[in-house]
Design a protein around this motif. Structure first.
Motif: not given
Length: 693
Positions: A648-655, A658-659, A678-680, A682-690
C-alpha cells in the motif's frame, strides 16, 4: 466462502420501485456478489399488529438470483414499529432508572421485555420462513449493531439481582467480594442492592458491565436459535458488530454465531495518510491508517478466523456537517487492507444515498441523483479486482509478528476508574483503548503485524504452545487479571516467550480490586522490577537509553500521560527518563525468566518510543527492507499455502520500491524478478504472490 464476497446494503423499500432493475444491473456491472436486505424495516414487514406484508422483497431476491448475487437476509428487530411502541409503552428502554429513551431513533427498547420478545419472535419467524428456501439467500444477519445502551429498566435490574445471587450465592459473600464495608454499603438482604444510577463502587460497575454484555449475547443467541430452525445447512448466521458499543463482549457474542461480522468505519482523505497527521482520537470511526488496521485485527480476534465486513464507507460517513469522501484510490486501499487482515466479505453502506431520514448524508455507492459517478467507478474497480484475484484471497490467514492481549473486563474497569486524564484534567473514559492503542501503533510504526488475542483465548492454550506460536506477547492495560491469568503469563515467559507488560497491567484481580501484592502483581520477581508509586504526566517525558542498552531510541522518543515509579531489582534498565525527579525511575526494563523474558514498559509510549521498542523486540523480520514513509507491506497465507503480499502507498507522491523476492502481480498479470522495481502511484495498491523464497 472460497472467494471474497462483494456488495452493499440495499434498501429497495426506500426508493421508487421502478429503480430496482437499474440498481441490480449496475450492481452486476460492478461485480457485486452479495447484498444485505430487510434488517431496518419492521414496520414494512408488519405494518400493524399481526398484519404482515411479506411479499414486497420477492422481486429483489428474484432479480438478485437472476444476476448471481447472493442475499443476506436481516431480522428487523433493532428498529421497533410505532404501533408496538404505542401498544406497549413499557418496552421503552431506560438509560437511567425511570428515564425512558424517547422514541424516534432506533434501539430505544428493552430487548429483554417479554412483550418485545413475543412480537420480535413472531416477525422473525414470518420473515425467515417466507424466504428461507429462496435460492438467492446465503445467510442471515440477526439484529443490527447490538449493545447501544446499558439498560436500566426494572426488569433488567431484577435480572441483575438474580444474576448476582447465582454468581455469589448470598449477600455476605457479595459484601466481602465487593468490599461493601466501604462507605457503609454492606447489604443485609438482596433487596438492599441499590440501582446503578448513583453507583460509585467499581466492583458493582464491573459486575454491571459484565451482566449487560451477557444480556446482549443472550439476545443475539436467542435470535440465532430461531433462525437456525429454518436455515439450510449451507446458510450462515451472524450479526454485525459495532466494536465501540458499550454492551458488547465480541468474543462471547460470536461464539453463538457462525462467523464474525463487523462494521469498520474510518476517516477518509487525509485520515488515511502516512505519515499520520495529529489525530483527534479514536471513537466509532477510526482516525489514521494504523487504527484502521487495528479495527480489522479486532474483528479477526473475535473468533480467531476470517470475518465479514457488513458495513464500511461508500462515500462520506457521518452527519450532515461531516463530508469527506475518499480520494481516488482510497476505496481500493481500504478494501485490500481489510482483505489482507482476513476479511472474506466487503459490503458498503449503502447502495443508494437516502433522500430522507437521519442518514441523509451518509453517502452511498450512488449519490442522491442516482447517477453512477466517481464513487461507483472506484468501487466497481474494486469488484473487478476481487473477481480477478478469485480464490487466492478468500479466507486468508494474516501474518502476525507480535500478539497483543485484549481484555473487556479491563476496559470496563478503566472506564469506571480511568487511569488517564483528558487535557482539561477530567477522566479519560477511553483509558484502556489509549494504552492498548499506543502499543498497537508502536508495532505498526515498526512495520510489524499484530494478532489480537482475547485474554481467555490465550489462557486456554498451553503456555509453551503459545510461546512457540507467538514469541512476543504484549499485555498493556491488562488491569483486571485473575490468578489463573497471572500464573499463565509467568508460565508463558518461563516456556520461552517474551512477555511485554505495560502500565496498569496485572494491578487488579477479577473483581477489579487493587491487589495487595508488590506490583506488577505476582510478576515483580519474574520481571526483576517493581513499583509502588505512579504518576500522571502533564506533558511528554523525554526518554533516554541506558548505558550499553540495545534499545536504540530516536530523537523525540518519550513517555506520555503516565509513569510508573519503576525500580530495577535484577532487571536491566533499557531506558530511563530525562527529568530531575522521574530520572530516578526506569522507563523500560527487561529480565530473563526461565527460557524467556519479561520486559516492563512503565509509561504510555509515544509513536517514536513505541516503534523503537518493537524494533528491539522483533529484529530482522522485515524482508521488504527500509520502505518509504508512506508505504506499508503486509503478508498473509492463502488456503493453498501461497504467500501473498499487499503493498500500500498511503500518500500523494509516486514512489518506487524493490521487490526482495520474485513476485507475480495478481491485478495486472505481470511477473517480477527479485530486485525488480515496483512503481506505486498516489494512494495505490499492489497484490503480489511470492513465486520464490
Amino acid at each position: 466462502m472460497s472467494r471474497v464476497l462483494f456488495g452493499a446494503a440495499y434498501y429497495p423499500e426506500y426508493h421508487p420501485a421502478e429503480l430496482l432493475k437499474t440498481d441490480l444491473d449496475l450492481m452486476a456491472e460492478a461485480r457485486f456478489s452479495v447484498i444485505r436486505v430487510g434488517e431496518s424495516v419492521w414496520s414494512t414487514w408488519e405494518p400493524d399488529n399481526g398484519r404482515f406484508d411479506l411479499d414486497w422483497l420477492q422481486p429483489t431476491l428474484d432479480g438478485a438470483q437472476e444476476r448471481g448475487i447472493g442475499v443476506i437476509l436481516g431480522t428487523p428487530t433493532y428498529a421497533v414499529p410505532p404501533w408496538l411502541a404505542r401498544l406497549y409503552p413499557e418496552i421503552a428502554g431506560e438509560r437511567a432508572t425511570g428515564q425512558r429513551i424517547g422514541w424516534g431513533a432506533r434501539q430505544e427498547m428493552d430487548f429483554t421485555h417479554p412483550a418485545f420478545r413475543f412480537h420480535a419472535e413472531r416477525v422473525i419467524r414470518k420473515v425467515v420462513e417466507r424466504y428461507c428456501d429462496h435460492p438467492a439467500v446465503i445467510g442471515y444477519q440477526v439484529d443490527n449493531e447490538p449493545g447501544l445502551h446499558l439498560l436500566h429498566n426494572h426488569g433488567v435490574f431484577q435480572r441483575f439481582v438474580d444474576w448476582l445471587r447465582r454468581t455469589y450465592g448470598d449477600v455476605e459473600t457479595l459484601n466481602r467480594e465487593w468490599g461493601l464495608v466501604y462507605w457503609s454499603h454492606r447489604l443485609s438482604d438482596w433487596a438492599d442492592l441499590w440501582t446503578p444510577d448513583g453507583n460509585a463502587q467499581p466492583q458493582y460497575e464491573q459486575a454491571w458491565r459484565r451482566f449487560q454484555a451477557d444480556q446482549v449475547t443472550e439476545f443475539i443467541a436467542w435470535q440465532a436459535g430461531i433462525v437456525r430452525e429454518y436455515a439450510r445447512p449451507d446458510h450462515f448466521v451472524t450479526t454485525c458488530i459495532s466494536y465501540d458499543r458499550p454492551a458488547v463482549a465480541d468474543d462471547d457474542l460470536t461464539r453463538r454465531l457462525d462467523v464474525t461480522a463487523g462494521n469498520p468505519y474510518y476517516t477518509m482523505q487525509d485520515g488515511l495518510g502516512l505519515p499520520a497527521a495529529q489525530s483527534a482520537g479514536q471513537h466509532w470511526k477510526t482516525q489514521d491508517t494504523w487504527a484502521f488496521y487495528r479495527v480489522a485485527d479486532r474483528m479477526y480476534s473475535s473468533r480467531q478466523e476470517p470475518f465479514l465486513v457488513t458495513e464500511t464507507n461508500a462515500q462520506a460517513i457521518g452527519p450532515s456537517w461531516v463530508n469527506h469522501p475518499a480520494y481516488d484510490g482510497q476505496w481500493r486501499q481500504a478494501a485490500w487492507a481489510l482483505v489482507s487482515r482476513g476479511a472474506s466479505m466487503i459490503e458498503y453502506w449503502q447502495w443508494r444515498t437516502l433522500v430522507f431520514g437521519t442518514e441523509t448524508y451518509w453517502g452511498g455507492v450512488l449519490p442522491h441523483s442516482g447517477r453512477p459517478g466517481r464513487t461507483y467507478r472506484e468501487i466497481a474497480r474494486v469488484g473487478a479486482e476481487l473477481e480477478k484475484a478469485g480464490d487466492l484471497v478468500g479466507g486468508l490467514i494474516p501474518d502476525s509478528d507480535v500478539a497483543m492481549l485484549y481484555s473487556h473486563p479491563s476496559k470496563w474497569a478503566l472506564t469506571a476508574q480511568p487511569a488517564l486524564a483528558l487535557p482539561d484534567g477530567g477522566p479519560d473514559r477511553r483509558s484502556y483503548e489509549a494504552i492498548f492503542d499506543a502499543f498497537y501503533r508502536g508495532a505498526f510504526e515498526a512495520r510489524l503485524q499484530t494478532r489480537v488475542l482475547h485474554t481467555g483465548q490465550a489462557v486456554a492454550r498451553d503456555p509453551a504452545e503459545a510461546a512457540a506460536l507467538h514469541p512476543v506477547l504484549v499485555a498493556a492495560g491488562l488491569y483486571v487479571a485473575d490468578d489463573v491469568t497471572l500464573e499463565w503469563l509467568q508460565a508463558y515467559a518461563r516456556a520461552g516467550g517474551h512477555l511485554v507488560l505495560g502500565v496498569r497491567s496485572c494491578y487488579a484481580d477479577h473483581e477489579a480490586r487493587a491487589r495487595r501484592d508488590v506490583q506488577p502483581a505476582r510478576l515483580a520477581q519474574a520481571a526483576g522490577a517493581w513499583y509502588e508509586e505512579f504518576s500522571n504526566l502533564s506533558g511528554d517525558l523525554p526518554v533516554r537509553a541506558g548505558d550499553g542498552s540495545p534499545l536504540h531510541l530516536p530523537e523525540g522518543a518519550a513517555g506520555t500521560r503516565w509513569a510508573d515509579g519503576l525500580q530495577a531489582d535484577g532487571a536491566d534498565v533499557l531506558a530511563g527518563y530525562d527529568h530531575p525527579h522521574f530520572g530516578r525511575f526506569g522507563a523500560v526494563t527487561t529480565h530473563t525468566h526461565g527460557e524467556g523474558r519479561i520486559t516492563y514498559v512503565g509509561t504510555v509510549p509515544n509513536p517514536a518510543l513505541g516503534a523503537a521498542l518493537f524494533r528491539w523486540l522483533i529484529p530482522g523480520v522485515r524482508p521488504w527492507g527500509a520502505l518509504p514513509a508512506g508505504v506499508t507491506v503486509t503478508g498473509a497465507t492463502a488456503r493453498d499455502g501461497r504467500r501473498v503480499r499487499f503493498v500500500h502507498h498511503w500518500s500523494w507522491e509516486p514512489v518506487t520500491i524493490a521487490a526482495p523476492v520474485a513476485v507475480y502481480d495478481v491485478l495486472n498479470g505481470t511477473e517480477h524478478t527479485a530486485g525488480a522495481e515496483l512503481r506505486l502511484g498516489p494512494w495505490d495498491v499492489r497484490v503480489l504472490v511470492e513465486t520464490s523464497p
